[in-house]
Design a protein around this motif. Structure first.
Motif, PDB file in Angstrom:
ATOM      1  N   ARG A  19      46.598  15.461 -17.387  1.00 64.95           N
ATOM      2  CA  ARG A  19      46.972  14.431 -18.358  1.00 64.95           C
ATOM      3  C   ARG A  19      46.816  15.476 -19.881  1.00 64.95           C
ATOM      4  NH1 ARG A  19      44.306  12.525 -22.338  1.00 64.95           N
ATOM      5  NH2 ARG A  19      42.189  13.012 -20.988  1.00 64.95           N
ATOM      6  N   PHE A  26      49.954  17.884 -19.887  1.00 68.63           N
ATOM      7  CA  PHE A  26      51.313  17.031 -20.362  1.00 68.63           C
ATOM      8  C   PHE A  26      51.118  16.884 -21.664  1.00 68.63           C
ATOM      9  CE2 PHE A  26      53.227  12.851 -20.618  1.00 68.63           C
ATOM     10  CZ  PHE A  26      54.334  13.311 -20.048  1.00 68.63           C
ATOM     11  N   GLN A  27      49.993  16.359 -22.130  1.00 70.38           N
ATOM     12  CA  GLN A  27      49.946  16.089 -23.764  1.00 70.38           C
ATOM     13  C   GLN A  27      50.197  17.411 -24.535  1.00 70.38           C
ATOM     14  OE1 GLN A  27      46.175  14.393 -23.965  1.00 70.38           O
ATOM     15  NE2 GLN A  27      46.665  12.227 -23.786  1.00 70.38           N
ATOM     16  N   THR A  28      49.708  18.450 -23.902  1.00 71.34           N
ATOM     17  CA  THR A  28      50.082  19.479 -24.773  1.00 71.34           C
ATOM     18  C   THR A  28      51.359  20.089 -24.904  1.00 71.34           C
ATOM     19  OG1 THR A  28      47.706  20.384 -24.339  1.00 71.34           O
ATOM     20  CG2 THR A  28      49.300  22.275 -25.013  1.00 71.34           C
ATOM     21  N   LEU A  29      52.026  19.731 -23.686  1.00 71.68           N
ATOM     22  CA  LEU A  29      53.540  20.170 -23.502  1.00 71.68           C
ATOM     23  C   LEU A  29      54.306  19.374 -24.521  1.00 71.68           C
ATOM     24  CD1 LEU A  29      53.565  21.072 -19.748  1.00 71.68           C
ATOM     25  CD2 LEU A  29      53.377  22.842 -21.500  1.00 71.68           C
ATOM     26  N   ASN A  30      53.978  18.016 -24.468  1.00 68.02           N
ATOM     27  CA  ASN A  30      54.613  17.191 -25.397  1.00 68.02           C
ATOM     28  C   ASN A  30      54.715  17.528 -26.830  1.00 68.02           C
ATOM     29  OD1 ASN A  30      55.860  15.610 -23.243  1.00 68.02           O
ATOM     30  ND2 ASN A  30      54.310  13.908 -23.440  1.00 68.02           N
ATOM     31  N   VAL A  31      53.320  17.977 -27.090  1.00 59.28           N
ATOM     32  CA  VAL A  31      53.122  18.274 -28.315  1.00 59.28           C
ATOM     33  C   VAL A  31      54.122  19.292 -28.889  1.00 59.28           C
ATOM     34  CG1 VAL A  31      51.451  19.281 -30.261  1.00 59.28           C
ATOM     35  CG2 VAL A  31      50.951  17.356 -28.848  1.00 59.28           C
ATOM     36  N   GLY A  63      58.994  19.395 -18.080  1.00 56.79           N
ATOM     37  CA  GLY A  63      58.428  18.092 -18.791  1.00 56.79           C
ATOM     38  C   GLY A  63      57.295  17.205 -18.282  1.00 56.79           C
ATOM     39  N   ASP A  64      57.182  17.518 -17.152  1.00 62.06           N
ATOM     40  CA  ASP A  64      55.786  16.797 -16.582  1.00 62.06           C
ATOM     41  C   ASP A  64      55.050  17.859 -15.753  1.00 62.06           C
ATOM     42  OD1 ASP A  64      55.813  14.008 -14.152  1.00 62.06           O
ATOM     43  OD2 ASP A  64      53.899  15.547 -15.086  1.00 62.06           O
ATOM     44  N   VAL A  80      56.849  20.139 -27.872  1.00 64.20           N
ATOM     45  CA  VAL A  80      58.354  19.910 -27.319  1.00 64.20           C
ATOM     46  C   VAL A  80      59.001  20.429 -28.991  1.00 64.20           C
ATOM     47  CG1 VAL A  80      60.031  18.340 -27.174  1.00 64.20           C
ATOM     48  CG2 VAL A  80      58.304  18.748 -25.597  1.00 64.20           C
TER      49      VAL A  80
END
Length: 254
Positions: A229, A232-237, A93-94, A239
């Motif tokens: 950063r 992190f944004q890519t992993l959030n996209v 997640g991070d 999810v």
């Protein structure tokens, strides 16, 4: 047409052979000269990355990932990425929580590493096509390849950048042929030799320009760009996406 990356069943890495004639370079970072620019500065060129099927993907413009070949010509150099160096960062997640990278990398198998390679590349393509603008002197083709490696935690790192890749392609990259080497360095060597003999002051000017470019790229890579950063944004996209490869359970896409 959009190229679809297909996951292969567990197979030895030796089954993913490079085929220069077909321009197929499975699991490789690939490089080619940029007309004029490379003739002036031979270490500067265009970078892409290939999936396990050998298809080339490169960043050529705002929210545009080109598929099937490098945008400036045939591959001249390639660097095979070791599948065992990919780390399962995609479920974190991070992106900064990489303390377990070393132990994960040591247990990654060839087949799971190949799956991670394709998954990281797929997610990077989606992110760049949705969010990223192009800048030749900043967010360029090298940054796209570096981002794919960061998303996959290649080598336990999430801070790959264009400087790292430029150096590693120069040091580890293999030439596809002697002709590829001549196309890259031949004109530069001839012109540089003539200038050194007759107009050495111009050579000093070219060297100064190269040092200035190298300094800017280094400054951008280490001071302006924020790879963690972006990971992190890519992993959030990613999810909310469905039917993606589960790299920990070994399930393929349907």
């Amino acid at each position: 047409p959009r190229h679809s990356m297909r996951s292969r069943s567990a197979s030895p890495v030796s089954g993913w052979e490079v085929d220069v004639k077909r321009q197929s370079f499975p699991l490789c970072v690939v490089w080619c000269p940029i007309p004029v620019i490379t003739h002036l500065f031979p270490v500067i060129g265009h970078l892409g990355i290939c999936d396990s099927d050998g298809c080339v993907f490169d960043f050529l413009g705002p929210r545009f990932i080109h598929r099937g070949s490098l945008g400036f010509g045939d591959v001249a150099r390639f660097w095979r990425l070791d599948p065992k160096q990919w780390v399962s960062m995609v479920h974190l997640g991070d992106a900064e929580k990489n303390s377990s990278s070393s132990s994960s990398a040591s247990t990654t198998t060839d087949s799971s590493g190949i799956a991670l390679h394709d998954l990281a590349l797929r997610r990077s393509i989606r992110f760049f096509e949705q969010h990223e603008n192009y800048n030749l002197f900043g967010n360029n083709c090298h940054q796209f390849v570096a981002h794919a490696m960061n998303v996959g935690g290649f080598g336990g790192k999430v801070d790959w950048n264009m400087v790292h890749l430029a150096v590693l392609v120069l040091v580890k990259g293999q030439w596809t042929s002697g002709w590829a080497f001549l196309k890259t360095w031949g004109l530069f060597i001839v012109v540089a030799t003539v200038l050194i003999v007759f107009q050495w002051q111009i050579v000093i000017g070219f060297l100064a320009a190269f040092v200035a470019l190298a300094a800017w790229f280094a400054y951008y890579s280490f001071r302006i760009a924020n790879p963690t950063r972006k990971v992190f944004q890519t992993l959030n996209v990613a999810v909310g996406s469905t039917r993606e490869m589960d790299v920990t359970g070994g399930e393929g896409r349907t």
